[in-house]
Design a protein around this motif. Structure first.
Motif, PDB file in Angstrom:
ATOM      1  N   PHE A 186       0.847  -1.164  -0.045  1.00  0.00           N
ATOM      2  CA  PHE A 186      -0.058  -0.129   0.047  1.00  0.00           C
ATOM      3  C   PHE A 186       0.915   1.127  -0.136  1.00  0.00           C
ATOM      4  CE2 PHE A 186      -2.709  -3.313   1.669  1.00  0.00           C
ATOM      5  CZ  PHE A 186      -3.914  -3.061   1.183  1.00  0.00           C
ATOM      6  N   THR A 187       0.440   2.251  -0.705  1.00  0.00           N
ATOM      7  CA  THR A 187       1.279   3.392  -0.985  1.00  0.00           C
ATOM      8  C   THR A 187       0.856   4.448   0.484  1.00  0.00           C
ATOM      9  OG1 THR A 187      -0.722   4.642  -1.614  1.00  0.00           O
ATOM     10  CG2 THR A 187       0.698   3.415  -3.218  1.00  0.00           C
ATOM     11  N   PRO A 188       1.619   5.378   0.807  1.00  0.00           N
ATOM     12  CA  PRO A 188       1.400   6.273   1.893  1.00  0.00           C
ATOM     13  C   PRO A 188      -0.019   6.772   1.887  1.00  0.00           C
ATOM     14  CG  PRO A 188       3.688   6.569   1.125  1.00  0.00           C
ATOM     15  CD  PRO A 188       2.837   5.737   0.064  1.00  0.00           C
ATOM     16  N   GLN A 189      -0.705   6.925   0.797  1.00  0.00           N
ATOM     17  CA  GLN A 189      -2.028   7.214   0.563  1.00  0.00           C
ATOM     18  C   GLN A 189      -2.904   6.469   1.022  1.00  0.00           C
ATOM     19  OE1 GLN A 189       0.322   7.733  -1.843  1.00  0.00           O
ATOM     20  NE2 GLN A 189       0.502   9.659  -2.573  1.00  0.00           N
ATOM     21  N   GLY A 190      -2.613   4.953   1.262  1.00  0.00           N
ATOM     22  CA  GLY A 190      -3.468   4.014   1.223  1.00  0.00           C
ATOM     23  C   GLY A 190      -3.949   3.115   0.346  1.00  0.00           C
ATOM     24  N   TRP A 191      -3.317   3.534  -0.825  1.00  0.00           N
ATOM     25  CA  TRP A 191      -3.760   2.859  -2.296  1.00  0.00           C
ATOM     26  C   TRP A 191      -3.089   1.536  -2.404  1.00  0.00           C
ATOM     27  CZ3 TRP A 191      -2.315   7.860  -5.401  1.00  0.00           C
ATOM     28  CH2 TRP A 191      -2.881   8.922  -4.967  1.00  0.00           C
ATOM     29  N   PHE A 192      -3.541   0.596  -2.982  1.00  0.00           N
ATOM     30  CA  PHE A 192      -2.950  -0.515  -3.236  1.00  0.00           C
ATOM     31  C   PHE A 192      -2.282  -0.762  -4.605  1.00  0.00           C
ATOM     32  CE2 PHE A 192      -2.905  -4.867  -5.405  1.00  0.00           C
ATOM     33  CZ  PHE A 192      -2.303  -5.610  -4.696  1.00  0.00           C
ATOM     34  N   GLY A 193      -1.143  -1.258  -4.615  1.00  0.00           N
ATOM     35  CA  GLY A 193      -0.220  -1.119  -5.582  1.00  0.00           C
ATOM     36  C   GLY A 193       0.588  -2.371  -5.855  1.00  0.00           C
ATOM     37  N   ILE A 194       1.166  -2.465  -7.026  1.00  0.00           N
ATOM     38  CA  ILE A 194       1.878  -3.873  -7.416  1.00  0.00           C
ATOM     39  C   ILE A 194       2.988  -3.074  -8.300  1.00  0.00           C
ATOM     40  CG2 ILE A 194       2.122  -5.913  -8.718  1.00  0.00           C
ATOM     41  CD1 ILE A 194      -0.965  -6.302  -8.249  1.00  0.00           C
ATOM     42  N   GLN A 195       4.379  -3.453  -8.056  1.00  0.00           N
ATOM     43  CA  GLN A 195       5.180  -3.348  -9.050  1.00  0.00           C
ATOM     44  C   GLN A 195       5.695  -4.602  -9.682  1.00  0.00           C
ATOM     45  OE1 GLN A 195       8.261  -0.361  -8.453  1.00  0.00           O
ATOM     46  NE2 GLN A 195       9.898  -1.587  -9.564  1.00  0.00           N
ATOM     47  N   MET A 196       6.050  -4.861 -11.001  1.00  0.00           N
ATOM     48  CA  MET A 196       6.023  -6.034 -11.643  1.00  0.00           C
ATOM     49  C   MET A 196       6.980  -6.060 -12.777  1.00  0.00           C
ATOM     50  SD  MET A 196       2.249  -6.982 -12.721  1.00  0.00           S
ATOM     51  CE  MET A 196       2.807  -8.551 -13.668  1.00  0.00           C
ATOM     52  N   GLU A 197       7.246  -7.090 -13.175  1.00  0.00           N
ATOM     53  CA  GLU A 197       8.080  -6.956 -14.686  1.00  0.00           C
ATOM     54  C   GLU A 197       7.218  -6.581 -15.598  1.00  0.00           C
ATOM     55  OE1 GLU A 197      11.234  -8.269 -15.269  1.00  0.00           O
ATOM     56  OE2 GLU A 197      11.642  -8.432 -13.184  1.00  0.00           O
ATOM     57  N   PRO A 198       7.795  -5.801 -16.586  1.00  0.00           N
ATOM     58  CA  PRO A 198       7.075  -5.154 -17.757  1.00  0.00           C
ATOM     59  C   PRO A 198       5.941  -6.271 -18.243  1.00  0.00           C
ATOM     60  CG  PRO A 198       9.355  -4.882 -18.444  1.00  0.00           C
ATOM     61  CD  PRO A 198       9.434  -5.695 -17.143  1.00  0.00           C
ATOM     62  N   LEU A 199       4.827  -5.838 -18.773  1.00  0.00           N
ATOM     63  CA  LEU A 199       3.986  -6.842 -19.532  1.00  0.00           C
ATOM     64  C   LEU A 199       4.464  -6.651 -20.877  1.00  0.00           C
ATOM     65  CD1 LEU A 199       0.576  -5.632 -18.147  1.00  0.00           C
ATOM     66  CD2 LEU A 199       2.131  -7.560 -17.468  1.00  0.00           C
ATOM     67  N   ALA A 200       4.010  -7.786 -21.715  1.00  0.00           N
ATOM     68  CA  ALA A 200       4.725  -7.882 -22.916  1.00  0.00           C
ATOM     69  C   ALA A 200       4.057  -6.955 -23.961  1.00  0.00           C
ATOM     70  CB  ALA A 200       4.294  -9.152 -23.575  1.00  0.00           C
ATOM     71  N   LYS A 201       4.837  -6.684 -25.020  1.00  0.00           N
ATOM     72  CA  LYS A 201       4.713  -5.494 -25.912  1.00  0.00           C
ATOM     73  C   LYS A 201       3.378  -5.672 -26.782  1.00  0.00           C
ATOM     74  CE  LYS A 201       6.465  -3.599 -30.229  1.00  0.00           C
ATOM     75  NZ  LYS A 201       5.490  -3.743 -31.122  1.00  0.00           N
ATOM     76  N   CYS A 202       2.942  -6.895 -27.120  1.00  0.00           N
ATOM     77  CA  CYS A 202       1.917  -7.186 -27.984  1.00  0.00           C
ATOM     78  C   CYS A 202       1.124  -8.718 -27.565  1.00  0.00           C
ATOM     79  CB  CYS A 202       2.141  -7.091 -29.406  1.00  0.00           C
ATOM     80  SG  CYS A 202       3.318  -8.304 -29.954  1.00  0.00           S
TER      81      CYS A 202
END
Length: 124
Positions: A5-21
Motif C-alpha cells: 500500500f502507498t502512503p495514501q493507502g492505495w493498493f499497488g503492485i510493481q512487476m516485470e514489464p508486460l509484453a509488447k503485444c
C-alpha cells in the motif's frame, strides 16, 4: 514483484514489464506470478473492496529503446492483472465500479506499476 500500500493507502503492485503485444503475451506466465503473489500477500490481511475505483497501469519503458517497443494498452495481460487485483481489492471490475487509466514513462529500469485508487482520490 512488490505488493503493498502507498502512503495514501492505495493498493499497488510493481512487476516485470508486460509484453509488447498479444503475440508475445503469456497469459499463463502472468497468472503464474500474480495469483500466488496476491494470495500470499493477503493471506494474513483482510481484503479491501473498493466500490468505486480507478485502476492505474503505469508502464515504464527502457529509456534507451525506440518508441516502437512500447506496448499497446489493449493487451490481454492487462485483463488478467485487473481480474486478479479485483478479487482482492475491488467490488467488481465492471465499468459501473471501475475505471482504467494507462500512462507510460521512460526509465532506467523497465517495469509495470498497478494502483487501485478510490475514484474520489484519483486526481491526486
Amino acid at each position: 514483484m512488490k505488493i503493498g500500500f502507498t502512503p495514501q493507502g492505495w493498493f499497488g503492485i510493481q512487476m516485470e514489464p508486460l509484453a509488447k503485444c498479444k503475440d508475445t503475451a503469456s497469459k499463463e506466465y502472468i497468472r503464474g506470478i500474480i495469483y500466488p503473489a496476491m494470495r500470499k500477500f493477503f493471506a494474513d490481511k483482510g481484503t479491501v473492496h473498493h466500490d468505486k475505483c480507478t485502476v492505474v497501469f503505469r508502464h515504464v519503458y527502457d529509456e534507451n529503446l525506440p518508441d516502437s517497443r512500447m506496448r499497446d494498452y489493449d493487451n490481454v495481460e492487462v485483463k488478467i492483472v485487473t481480474d486478479t487485483v479485483a478479487m482482492y481489492v475491488m467490488v467488481d471490475d465492471s465499468p459501473a465500479h471501475c475505471r482504467v487509466f494507462h500512462c507510460s514513462a521512460s526509465g532506467a529500469e523497465p517495469h509495470t506499476e498497478v494502483y487501485v485508487i478510490p475514484q474520489d482520490e484519483f486526481i491526486e
